[in-house]
Design an enzyme around this catalytic site. Sequence first.
Site, PDB file in Angstrom:
ATOM      1  N   HIS A 125       0.817  -1.217   0.000  1.00 30.00           N
ATOM      2  CA  HIS A 125       0.000   0.000   0.000  1.00 30.00           C
ATOM      3  C   HIS A 125       0.854   1.272   0.000  1.00 30.00           C
ATOM      4  O   HIS A 125       2.053   1.227  -0.282  1.00 30.00           O
ATOM      5  CB  HIS A 125      -0.985  -0.013   1.177  1.00 30.00           C
ATOM      6  N   GLU A 162      -1.975   0.547   7.972  1.00 27.39           N
ATOM      7  CA  GLU A 162      -1.174  -0.586   7.500  1.00 27.39           C
ATOM      8  C   GLU A 162       0.005  -0.075   6.660  1.00 27.39           C
ATOM      9  O   GLU A 162       1.108  -0.609   6.747  1.00 27.39           O
ATOM     10  CB  GLU A 162      -2.037  -1.542   6.669  1.00 27.39           C
ATOM     11  N   HIS A 218       2.862  -6.871   4.618  1.00 25.18           N
ATOM     12  CA  HIS A 218       1.483  -6.455   4.887  1.00 25.18           C
ATOM     13  C   HIS A 218       1.090  -6.776   6.320  1.00 25.18           C
ATOM     14  O   HIS A 218       1.835  -7.440   7.052  1.00 25.18           O
ATOM     15  CB  HIS A 218       0.507  -7.207   3.960  1.00 25.18           C
ATOM     16  N   GLU A 300       1.708 -11.488   5.945  1.00 22.91           N
ATOM     17  CA  GLU A 300       0.719 -10.737   6.715  1.00 22.91           C
ATOM     18  C   GLU A 300       1.189 -10.898   8.159  1.00 22.91           C
ATOM     19  O   GLU A 300       1.082 -11.971   8.747  1.00 22.91           O
ATOM     20  CB  GLU A 300      -0.684 -11.332   6.535  1.00 22.91           C
TER      21      GLU A 300
HETATM   22 ZN    ZN Z   1      -2.155  -5.248   2.801  1.00 24.04          ZN
END
Ligand code: ZN
Length: 336
Positions: A125, A162, A218, A300
């Site tokens: 992102h 995030e 992430h 993640e």
């Molecule tokens: Zn993400």
Amino acid sequence: MRNDNSPPPPESGSSISTDRPWFTRRSTLVVGVAALAPAALAGWVLAQVFAGSGPDGQARPAPLPASHSALSPGQRDAKPGSTPSESASTSPGAGTSSPAAAPAPAPAPAKGPLTGRTVVVDPGHNTGNFKHTDEIDQQVDIGTNRKECDTTGTTTNSGYMEAEFTMDVSKRLRTALEAQGAKVVLTHETGDRAWGPCITERARIGNEAKADAVVSVHADGVSAGNRGFHIILPATVKSGSADTAKIVGPSRELGERIAGNFARATGSAPANYLGSGTGLVVRDDLGGLNLSTQPKVFIECGNMRDAKDAAQLTSPEWRQKAAQGIADGIVGFLGG
Ligand code: ZN
């Protein structure tokens, strides 16, 4: 969050290399000199050699845990059907616990087990994505289908984005990898662009760098009570410009190495909501994986929507451990 796509991975062919030819060469040279010179000279030469550090001119990293215990390879999970999409729903910016800036990258390339290796790190992102939804919503071709160029990512309940988390961990990871001699390329840096890059570009950066390994960083955004980390591995796909046949195997090995080291370094457990406790999940819907020609995984690191996980994700100390765990996994994968 796991709904997003990310950048591309590197190639695999060179993934494992345990040879240390120069050490062999040097040893041979030392022996030769010792044999030809008088005893006293030989003694002096050896003393000089051993007075220095190891063959690499620096301390060797501690050996990695031989394995990645809890994670058995081979487990192929179905795609998380539960992929929530909470990303865009939260308002950014309200962050309370913004972390301190990551340490600056090492100025000079260090020598180490990753010397000569290239690692591409993809901070998932971009903090600017929330303000550029029209741009990031444009559709791009990921081979198997078309998808948004990029996504906003999630936030903790208190507003820690995030995208802030991924950039911080990525910079820490860069520092750790450079200390092992790697050349590290980030797909984007704080403030260098208003939004994105698109998942297609993220993948291209890894491919063009001919990265030996690519990691997209992430954190997830699912409901509270869902905890732990997981690694997303590329599925075998062949469609349009996507062909992952060559990277599926090495990417799994990379993922297993990272999972084991991440668990050890952070004390976190594999996700309790997908992956059957292995911390490994295979997906075929992420452009960043589908378009990669280099070994690549997503990690993640935890669930931003769970208070206990969020307490870790917002801690600079924990993020440092997370970065170190990922770096150790990459060193293990690349034969360090
Ligand atoms: Zn993400």
